[in-house]
Design an enzyme around this catalytic site. Sequence first.
Site, PDB file in Angstrom:
ATOM      1  CD  GLU A 234      -1.765   2.299   1.827  1.00  0.00           C
ATOM      2  OE1 GLU A 234      -1.330   3.252   1.127  1.00  0.00           O
ATOM      3  OE2 GLU A 234      -1.954   2.386   3.045  1.00  0.00           O
ATOM      4  CB  CYS A 268      -1.842   6.826   1.616  1.00  0.00           C
ATOM      5  SG  CYS A 268      -0.095   6.599   2.015  1.00  0.00           S
TER       6      CYS A 268
END
Length: 467
Positions: A234, A268
């Site tokens: 990720e 993020c």
Amino acid sequence: MPIATVNPANGETLRTFEALDAAGIEQRLATARTAFAAYRTTGFTERARLLHQAAALLDEDRRDIARTMTTEMGKPVRAARAEAAKCARAMRWYAAHAEELLADEQPSAEDVRDSGASRAHVHYRPLGAVLAVMPWNFPLWQVVRFAAPALMAGNVGLLKHASNVPQTAMYLEGLFRRAGYPAGCFQSLLVGSAAVEAVLRDPRIAAATLTGSEPAGRSVASIAGDEVKPTVLELGGSDPYLVMPSADVARAARTAVTARVQNNGQSCIAAKRFIVHTDVYDEFAERFTVGMKDLTVGDPMLESTDVGPLATEQGRTDLAELVDDAVRRGADVLCGGGRPEGLVPELEHGWFYAPTVLAGITPAMRIHHEETFGPVASLYRVDGLAEAVALANDSPFGLSSNVWTRDPEEARRCVRDLEAGGIFFNGMTASHPALPFGGVKRSGYGRELAAQGIRAFCNTTTVWYGP
């Protein structure tokens, strides 16, 4: 980067730590292997009991560990407490659902006969020791969303946490130990990034997961690929936030402020590119800018603070360079654009950056292509949904996205066309253990959470019995 707790609110180094030497790393790898040999045979009832106990302890510790997180990386202490509570809920969710998610899967009787078997099923088995390379921005949550499913599947974990959150890393190891997990089921490795390759190449490591930067992801993926070990990555995100004429613009603007500055803008999945239809652009821009201006920036230990410092001095420098490049190339600064005014003297050396809104962004600017890890928003005006989607997809990243519309056809087209691992309508991106989380393009691959997350580090085994 030294392994140290440095308070980002004032730049003070509070504690430093010696990195593990080769003997220390070897001892932990050996302990992990021994632990897995026994722990893999435990049943779901015992694993759930242990994870429930860890959740109960985390609830008891919530205020103290929140202050530790805030001290180490600067998030407002209110947000840190919420993060700890979320981790405890996720632990309980996996404790309750893991057995169901990993239950044997039965093909149809017809397919079993066609395979030539008298019976057959699919069985999920743990892989072994999973190396987790985790970032500082959500120092508890990023770890728990790997550890809870991995432990419930029967794996053991080795955590290489970011070097600026060592006390949080040690807390996590102690949490699982206090919960009653056998020695070696979860260990923290206080090592620098240079030590990761040797650990990952060790045959006692079965798989790896990484949340972090694109360069770090490339490195781990390359090493794991060379060793033929599975990984989940990720990486970064530059999430779009689309606002169409049918939206509730006032609510969209209010939510946009939170979506941009959550975790001091260092997330993020924070919305970063605000793509607004021209019919509602002026209203949205005014409301959004006022909301960003009204945020309280300051000491993250105060309950009244909305935005604390960035976690590292380099992070603030990188953010300022992106903004300065955009301004030099013609971007308009609607608010912010530098160090906030009015900070008390005690915070003079902290790594603060004012909530900022930039308009007039063009592809010539770095900020159009690069991730902004801090409280800076890029504002775009578009003439229709097709242009909005094309602009949203004009990014190397594809983690999540937000769409504000009450038009069912627009929603359908967004589900079909947006290049992202998640699409959140009329709200902001969030993670929940029941929903898979991850991205496409340079945002990484694989999924965390939900069934996909717990199965990511399982050996999906076909079991076939002859006639």
